[in-house]
Design a protein around this motif. Structure first.
Motif, PDB file in Angstrom:
ATOM      1  N   UNK A 208       0.840  -1.196   0.000  1.00 19.42           N
ATOM      2  CA  UNK A 208       0.000   0.000   0.000  1.00 19.42           C
ATOM      3  C   UNK A 208       0.877   1.249   0.000  1.00 19.42           C
ATOM      4  N   UNK A 209       1.884   1.246   0.850  1.00 18.65           N
ATOM      5  CA  UNK A 209       2.787   2.398   0.954  1.00 18.65           C
ATOM      6  C   UNK A 209       3.535   2.659  -0.351  1.00 18.65           C
ATOM      7  N   UNK A 210       4.119   1.596  -0.910  1.00 19.88           N
ATOM      8  CA  UNK A 210       4.978   1.787  -2.082  1.00 19.88           C
ATOM      9  C   UNK A 210       4.193   2.169  -3.327  1.00 19.88           C
ATOM     10  N   UNK A 211       2.955   1.735  -3.438  1.00 23.03           N
ATOM     11  CA  UNK A 211       2.138   2.149  -4.588  1.00 23.03           C
ATOM     12  C   UNK A 211       1.984   3.664  -4.599  1.00 23.03           C
ATOM     13  N   UNK A 212       1.756   4.258  -3.430  1.00 24.13           N
ATOM     14  CA  UNK A 212       1.616   5.714  -3.340  1.00 24.13           C
ATOM     15  C   UNK A 212       2.965   6.405  -3.468  1.00 24.13           C
ATOM     16  N   UNK A 213       3.980   5.900  -2.775  1.00 22.39           N
ATOM     17  CA  UNK A 213       5.318   6.499  -2.856  1.00 22.39           C
ATOM     18  C   UNK A 213       5.786   6.583  -4.301  1.00 22.39           C
ATOM     19  N   UNK A 214       5.491   5.567  -5.085  1.00 20.20           N
ATOM     20  CA  UNK A 214       5.928   5.533  -6.481  1.00 20.20           C
ATOM     21  C   UNK A 214       4.986   6.263  -7.437  1.00 20.20           C
TER      22      UNK A 214
ATOM     23  N   UNK B 183      -5.506   2.249   2.594  1.00 23.53           N
ATOM     24  CA  UNK B 183      -5.602   1.037   3.424  1.00 23.53           C
ATOM     25  C   UNK B 183      -7.054   0.664   3.652  1.00 23.53           C
ATOM     26  N   UNK B 184      -7.878   1.646   4.045  1.00 19.16           N
ATOM     27  CA  UNK B 184      -9.281   1.363   4.360  1.00 19.16           C
ATOM     28  C   UNK B 184     -10.069   0.970   3.111  1.00 19.16           C
ATOM     29  N   UNK B 185      -9.793   1.627   1.991  1.00 21.74           N
ATOM     30  CA  UNK B 185     -10.463   1.270   0.740  1.00 21.74           C
ATOM     31  C   UNK B 185     -10.102  -0.157   0.301  1.00 21.74           C
ATOM     32  N   UNK B 186      -8.813  -0.492   0.435  1.00 27.64           N
ATOM     33  CA  UNK B 186      -8.365  -1.828   0.029  1.00 27.64           C
ATOM     34  C   UNK B 186      -8.863  -2.904   0.983  1.00 27.64           C
ATOM     35  N   UNK B 187      -9.027  -2.549   2.250  1.00 32.07           N
ATOM     36  CA  UNK B 187      -9.583  -3.510   3.205  1.00 32.07           C
ATOM     37  C   UNK B 187     -11.019  -3.865   2.812  1.00 32.07           C
TER      38      UNK B 187
ATOM     39  N   UNK C  28       7.590  -4.135  -3.047  1.00 35.12           N
ATOM     40  CA  UNK C  28       7.113  -3.469  -1.822  1.00 35.12           C
ATOM     41  C   UNK C  28       8.080  -3.761  -0.686  1.00 35.12           C
ATOM     42  N   UNK C  29       9.241  -3.113  -0.744  1.00 32.94           N
ATOM     43  CA  UNK C  29      10.282  -3.363   0.259  1.00 32.94           C
ATOM     44  C   UNK C  29       9.770  -3.083   1.669  1.00 32.94           C
ATOM     45  N   UNK C  30      10.347  -3.775   2.631  1.00 33.50           N
ATOM     46  CA  UNK C  30      10.018  -3.506   4.026  1.00 33.50           C
ATOM     47  C   UNK C  30      10.416  -2.069   4.358  1.00 33.50           C
ATOM     48  N   UNK C  31       9.546  -1.376   5.078  1.00 29.56           N
ATOM     49  CA  UNK C  31       9.835   0.008   5.452  1.00 29.56           C
ATOM     50  C   UNK C  31      10.818   0.035   6.616  1.00 29.56           C
TER      51      UNK C  31
END
Length: 314
Positions: free
Chosen positions: A122-128, A167-171, A203-206
């Protein structure tokens, strides 16, 4: 139609949304497996997982193994007599576990596989800077997030959306997709698609290093980085002013495209606003958190804190 006897495995809030959907759709959940309790915070009090809280609240049979290969755990798992296992945001399973149920073990992953295999999709999709993402269900195999796809569902990422909002939308989308997957398995109508070997986006570990802001990047890259880590674990930077330095988390921001001659990282502030110079403009900081303090709107922070003309971020 085969009656399902499900073991659910998961740990965080994201997994709870899926478990709740399974429970409310009246599927038989014969066991819930989650992480052991662990010390957290200053007092090192034992913290329980979100999935454990849900399982206890709904009187579901709970297991918290420390070793997934332990003979005692394997025997307990066999005794549940499940014919299907559902995994959401859990750890890698040994073969003896994922091969156990007759109907297999499937995982829900918060990306459009094969893209963003790994710990923080989820994080990396937005970061990228992606404009779309989704969820995938797949049968687990011996590698991580590589098994045969059962279903994929796509969703739009809005231009200012944060990781928390996505996160909430994907949940919610994941809950629907898991229920649809259960129905296909129940009815014997599953048709899988083998994933390609290639993995272009990961999606690397943060960690502390990849959450640190690089102020030499362009505004859009920094903006995506910050919203991709909002609200957790949060992007961070050092604020420096004269002989003081603070490790600061940054949450809400806006992009200002404007020419200037300032060095990237220069802090420009008045009594109401705080901007940080980047190569093609500024990042205006709307909310942030100083060490040991609560998250504040920038305007509230500037009521009690001021910066000199020498202040900068790095």
């Amino acid at each position: 139609m085969e009656k399902l006897r499900i073991v659910f495995m998961g740990t965080p809030d994201f997994a709870v949304g899926i478990l709740d959907a399974i429970y409310k759709n009246n599927y038989e959940i014969v066991g819930v497996i989650t992480a052991p309790d662990k010390p957290a915070g200053r007092g090192q009090k034992l913290s329980v997982s979100a999935v454990k809280e849900y399982a206890l609240a709904n009187n579901l049979h709970l297991l918290q193994p420390t070793n997934l290969k332990a003979e005692s755990f394997i025997e307990e798992l066999k005794a549940l007599n499940a014919n299907l296992q559902v995994v959401v945001a859990f750890r890698m399973l040994p073969e003896v576990v994922w091969k156990m149920p007759a109907l297999g073990t499937f995982n829900l992953h918060a990306s459009l596989l094969p893209d963003y295999r790994g710990a923080a999709p989820i994080n990396w999709a937005i970061i990228n800077g992606e404009t779309k993402t989704g969820v995938s269900t797949f049968f687990i195999d011996e590698k991580i997030d590589t098994g045969a796809i059962i279903l994929k569902k796509e969703i739009e990422i809005l231009p200012k959306e944060t990781a928390g909002e996505l996160h909430d939308k994907l949940m919610n989308l994941g809950s629907e997709t898991v229920i649809e997957t259960l129905k296909l398995i129940e009815e014997g109508n599953v048709v899988t698609e083998i994933q390609p070997e290639k993995e272009e986006k990961t999606a690397y570990k943060l960690n502390k290093d990849n959450c640190k802001i690089d102020w030499n990047q362009e505004s859009e890259v920094i903006f995506n980085h910050i919203r991709g880590l909002h609200p957790y674990p949060a992007a961070w930077t050092f604020f420096n002013d004269e002989d003081k330095q603070w490790n600061v988390k940054i949450y809400d921001t806006e992009v200002i495209l404007e020419k200037h001659n300032l060095k990237p990282g220069t802090i420009v502030s008045d009594k109401k606003t705080l901007k940080i110079a980047v190569t093609n403009g500024f990042i205006e900081v709307l909310s942030l958190q100083f060490p040991g303090k609560k998250k504040l709107n920038t305007k509230d922070l500037l009521n009690g804190v001021s910066f000199t003309n020498n202040a900068f971020c790095n």
